[in-house]
Design a protein around this motif. Structure first.
Motif, PDB file in Angstrom:
ATOM      1  N   ALA A  46     -47.401  -0.432  37.814  1.00 20.73           N
ATOM      2  CA  ALA A  46     -46.446  -0.958  36.826  1.00 20.73           C
ATOM      3  C   ALA A  46     -45.751   0.120  36.000  1.00 20.73           C
ATOM      4  CB  ALA A  46     -47.154  -1.932  35.884  1.00 20.73           C
ATOM      5  N   ARG A  47     -46.256   1.315  35.981  1.00 16.53           N
ATOM      6  CA  ARG A  47     -45.627   2.363  35.161  1.00 16.53           C
ATOM      7  C   ARG A  47     -44.215   2.624  35.687  1.00 16.53           C
ATOM      8  NH1 ARG A  47     -47.395   5.844  31.448  1.00 16.53           N
ATOM      9  NH2 ARG A  47     -46.291   7.803  31.206  1.00 16.53           N
ATOM     10  N   PRO A  48     -43.229   2.667  34.817  1.00  8.56           N
ATOM     11  CA  PRO A  48     -41.838   2.809  35.258  1.00  8.56           C
ATOM     12  C   PRO A  48     -41.572   4.017  36.164  1.00  8.56           C
ATOM     13  CG  PRO A  48     -41.888   2.165  32.959  1.00  8.56           C
ATOM     14  CD  PRO A  48     -43.324   2.441  33.366  1.00  8.56           C
ATOM     15  N   GLY A  49     -42.242   5.131  35.973  1.00  6.76           N
ATOM     16  CA  GLY A  49     -42.003   6.309  36.812  1.00  6.76           C
ATOM     17  C   GLY A  49     -42.701   6.282  38.155  1.00  6.76           C
ATOM     18  N   ASN A  50     -43.545   5.285  38.386  1.00  6.10           N
ATOM     19  CA  ASN A  50     -44.260   5.214  39.654  1.00  6.10           C
ATOM     20  C   ASN A  50     -43.292   4.797  40.755  1.00  6.10           C
ATOM     21  OD1 ASN A  50     -46.019   4.107  41.862  1.00  6.10           O
ATOM     22  ND2 ASN A  50     -47.570   4.921  40.464  1.00  6.10           N
ATOM     23  N   ARG A  51     -43.387   5.454  41.893  1.00  8.84           N
ATOM     24  CA  ARG A  51     -42.424   5.235  42.967  1.00  8.84           C
ATOM     25  C   ARG A  51     -42.930   4.306  44.071  1.00  8.84           C
ATOM     26  NH1 ARG A  51     -41.514  11.545  43.709  1.00  8.84           N
ATOM     27  NH2 ARG A  51     -43.760  11.376  43.451  1.00  8.84           N
ATOM     28  N   PHE A  52     -44.079   3.666  43.863  1.00 11.77           N
ATOM     29  CA  PHE A  52     -44.647   2.821  44.917  1.00 11.77           C
ATOM     30  C   PHE A  52     -43.680   1.738  45.375  1.00 11.77           C
ATOM     31  CE2 PHE A  52     -46.981  -0.978  46.285  1.00 11.77           C
ATOM     32  CZ  PHE A  52     -47.679  -0.463  47.357  1.00 11.77           C
ATOM     33  N   TRP A  53     -43.155   0.956  44.452  1.00 11.75           N
ATOM     34  CA  TRP A  53     -42.307  -0.180  44.831  1.00 11.75           C
ATOM     35  C   TRP A  53     -41.008   0.284  45.490  1.00 11.75           C
ATOM     36  CZ3 TRP A  53     -44.874  -4.455  45.202  1.00 11.75           C
ATOM     37  CH2 TRP A  53     -46.021  -4.632  44.418  1.00 11.75           C
ATOM     38  N   PRO A  54     -40.299   1.286  44.951  1.00 10.32           N
ATOM     39  CA  PRO A  54     -39.110   1.769  45.660  1.00 10.32           C
ATOM     40  C   PRO A  54     -39.426   2.330  47.051  1.00 10.32           C
ATOM     41  CG  PRO A  54     -39.065   2.517  43.384  1.00 10.32           C
ATOM     42  CD  PRO A  54     -40.416   1.900  43.620  1.00 10.32           C
ATOM     43  N   VAL A  55     -40.515   3.089  47.174  1.00  6.93           N
ATOM     44  CA  VAL A  55     -40.878   3.679  48.459  1.00  6.93           C
ATOM     45  C   VAL A  55     -41.271   2.588  49.457  1.00  6.93           C
ATOM     46  CG1 VAL A  55     -42.638   5.125  49.596  1.00  6.93           C
ATOM     47  CG2 VAL A  55     -41.436   5.961  47.564  1.00  6.93           C
ATOM     48  N   LEU A  56     -41.962   1.568  48.995  1.00  7.02           N
ATOM     49  CA  LEU A  56     -42.328   0.460  49.884  1.00  7.02           C
ATOM     50  C   LEU A  56     -41.064  -0.163  50.481  1.00  7.02           C
ATOM     51  CD1 LEU A  56     -45.198  -0.542  50.507  1.00  7.02           C
ATOM     52  CD2 LEU A  56     -44.759  -2.426  48.961  1.00  7.02           C
ATOM     53  N   HIS A  57     -40.059  -0.334  49.659  1.00  4.29           N
ATOM     54  CA  HIS A  57     -38.788  -0.901  50.143  1.00  4.29           C
ATOM     55  C   HIS A  57     -38.044   0.088  51.039  1.00  4.29           C
ATOM     56  CE1 HIS A  57     -35.040  -2.984  50.387  1.00  4.29           C
ATOM     57  NE2 HIS A  57     -34.420  -2.028  49.716  1.00  4.29           N
ATOM     58  N   PRO A  68     -43.083  -4.979  40.011  1.00  3.08           N
ATOM     59  CA  PRO A  68     -44.529  -5.131  39.937  1.00  3.08           C
ATOM     60  C   PRO A  68     -44.969  -6.583  39.680  1.00  3.08           C
ATOM     61  CG  PRO A  68     -43.875  -3.138  38.805  1.00  3.08           C
ATOM     62  CD  PRO A  68     -42.612  -3.860  39.176  1.00  3.08           C
ATOM     63  N   ALA A  69     -44.211  -7.318  38.890  1.00  4.38           N
ATOM     64  CA  ALA A  69     -44.576  -8.711  38.591  1.00  4.38           C
ATOM     65  C   ALA A  69     -44.471  -9.611  39.823  1.00  4.38           C
ATOM     66  CB  ALA A  69     -43.693  -9.257  37.471  1.00  4.38           C
ATOM     67  N   ALA A 161     -45.018  15.837  42.266  1.00  2.00           N
ATOM     68  CA  ALA A 161     -43.701  16.439  42.485  1.00  2.00           C
ATOM     69  C   ALA A 161     -43.549  17.033  43.884  1.00  2.00           C
ATOM     70  CB  ALA A 161     -43.455  17.522  41.431  1.00  2.00           C
ATOM     71  N   HIS A 162     -44.641  17.142  44.644  1.00  2.00           N
ATOM     72  CA  HIS A 162     -44.556  17.705  45.993  1.00  2.00           C
ATOM     73  C   HIS A 162     -43.816  16.772  46.949  1.00  2.00           C
ATOM     74  CE1 HIS A 162     -47.097  20.997  44.875  1.00  2.00           C
ATOM     75  NE2 HIS A 162     -48.083  20.194  44.542  1.00  2.00           N
ATOM     76  N   TRP A 163     -43.770  15.505  46.614  1.00  2.00           N
ATOM     77  CA  TRP A 163     -43.145  14.509  47.483  1.00  2.00           C
ATOM     78  C   TRP A 163     -41.993  13.837  46.741  1.00  2.00           C
ATOM     79  CZ3 TRP A 163     -44.782  13.179  52.475  1.00  2.00           C
ATOM     80  CH2 TRP A 163     -45.961  13.790  52.902  1.00  2.00           C
ATOM     81  N   THR A 164     -40.856  13.738  47.405  1.00  2.00           N
ATOM     82  CA  THR A 164     -39.742  12.968  46.860  1.00  2.00           C
ATOM     83  C   THR A 164     -39.884  11.522  47.331  1.00  2.00           C
ATOM     84  OG1 THR A 164     -38.312  13.296  48.784  1.00  2.00           O
ATOM     85  CG2 THR A 164     -38.235  14.993  47.029  1.00  2.00           C
ATOM     86  N   ALA A 165     -39.114  10.638  46.746  1.00  2.00           N
ATOM     87  CA  ALA A 165     -39.132   9.246  47.211  1.00  2.00           C
ATOM     88  C   ALA A 165     -38.736   9.186  48.686  1.00  2.00           C
ATOM     89  CB  ALA A 165     -38.213   8.388  46.357  1.00  2.00           C
ATOM     90  N   ALA A 166     -37.774   9.988  49.087  1.00  2.00           N
ATOM     91  CA  ALA A 166     -37.314   9.969  50.479  1.00  2.00           C
ATOM     92  C   ALA A 166     -38.393  10.466  51.443  1.00  2.00           C
ATOM     93  CB  ALA A 166     -36.047  10.815  50.631  1.00  2.00           C
ATOM     94  N   THR A 167     -39.082  11.562  51.102  1.00  2.00           N
ATOM     95  CA  THR A 167     -40.113  12.069  52.014  1.00  2.00           C
ATOM     96  C   THR A 167     -41.329  11.150  52.026  1.00  2.00           C
ATOM     97  OG1 THR A 167     -40.987  13.597  50.333  1.00  2.00           O
ATOM     98  CG2 THR A 167     -39.357  14.474  51.900  1.00  2.00           C
ATOM     99  N   MET A 168     -41.632  10.531  50.880  1.00  2.00           N
ATOM    100  CA  MET A 168     -42.717   9.536  50.867  1.00  2.00           C
ATOM    101  C   MET A 168     -42.350   8.349  51.744  1.00  2.00           C
ATOM    102  SD  MET A 168     -44.476   9.224  47.158  1.00  2.00           S
ATOM    103  CE  MET A 168     -43.111   9.605  46.125  1.00  2.00           C
ATOM    104  N   ALA A 169     -41.109   7.885  51.634  1.00  2.00           N
ATOM    105  CA  ALA A 169     -40.663   6.734  52.427  1.00  2.00           C
ATOM    106  C   ALA A 169     -40.791   7.027  53.920  1.00  2.00           C
ATOM    107  CB  ALA A 169     -39.237   6.357  52.065  1.00  2.00           C
ATOM    108  N   GLU A 170     -40.531   8.260  54.328  1.00  2.00           N
ATOM    109  CA  GLU A 170     -40.698   8.634  55.739  1.00  2.00           C
ATOM    110  C   GLU A 170     -42.145   8.474  56.174  1.00  2.00           C
ATOM    111  OE1 GLU A 170     -39.187  12.607  56.244  1.00  2.00           O
ATOM    112  OE2 GLU A 170     -37.146  12.012  55.670  1.00  2.00           O
ATOM    113  N   GLU A 171     -43.073   8.927  55.335  1.00  2.00           N
ATOM    114  CA  GLU A 171     -44.498   8.812  55.686  1.00  2.00           C
ATOM    115  C   GLU A 171     -44.950   7.354  55.670  1.00  2.00           C
ATOM    116  OE1 GLU A 171     -48.022   9.999  57.162  1.00  2.00           O
ATOM    117  OE2 GLU A 171     -46.263  11.272  56.916  1.00  2.00           O
TER     118      GLU A 171
END
Length: 181
Positions: A46-57, A68-69, A161-171
């Motif tokens: 739920a923390r605004p800076g967490n990238r889980f939900w954007p990366v999942l999409h 998150p809700a 910071a080692h992973w961007t949203a884009a590189t996380m999304a690839e994994e």
């Protein structure tokens, strides 16, 4: 987003965040532990800076960006969420090695009961301690939990910071493809 005072966030430390689970999931995502914002809202990542939900999409797991809700919608996609450690903290480095090991033991029991196709642990350091596997790297693991395969994903915290949203999304997309096979 609801704003919480520091006192309200600190009071949330004692709240348990319910898992979003069902039997036979394609992927059970496993966070390290709930942050204080997650504990306060009852919504994972739920923390605004967490990238889980954007990366999942971005990775194609969800057809749209979920909030998150809306976490219960994951079940309709064959996805779920749990944590290695149930205790909420401001930072993961507040957890002890013993908490990780005990959390790993409890997680293996949970996975054995639910039988997801894949367990995806989001955080290589947490996985290494919880599963006593110091050599683990991001990606699929040799280890299984019963018939459940294991994949380690990068931690979506904004602090990683080692992973961007884009590189996380690839994994994450690599896991999505494997989970569809």
């Amino acid at each position: 987003m609801t704003r919480f005072t520091q006192a309200e966030l600190e009071a949330a430390r004692d709240r348990l965040v319910p898992d979003v689970v069902a039997g036979g999931l394609r992927v059970l995502f496993c966070g390290i532990n709930p942050g204080l914002m997650t504990a306060a809202t009852g919504h994972h990542f739920a923390r605004p800076g967490n990238r889980f939900w954007p990366v999942l999409h971005l990775s194609g797991f969800t057809p749209r960006l979920l909030k998150p809700a809306e976490q219960r919608e994951l079940l309709s996609y064959g996805l779920g969420i749990t944590n290695v450690v149930a205790r909420a903290t401001a930072r993961a480095d507040e957890l002890t090695a013993e908490e990780y090991r005990e959390g790993g033991r409890l997680l293996r029991e949970k996975v054995a009961g639910l039988g997801p196709r894949w367990l995806a642990v989001v955080g290589v350091t947490a996985y290494r301690v919880a599963f006593d596997d110091r050599a683990a790297r991001v990606g699929p693991q040799e280890r299984t939990v019963g018939d459940t395969r294991v994949w380690v994903l990068p931690n979506p915290s904004g602090l990683n910071a080692h992973w961007t949203a884009a590189t996380m999304a690839e994994e994450y997309a690599r896991l999505r493809v494997a989970a569809e096979e």
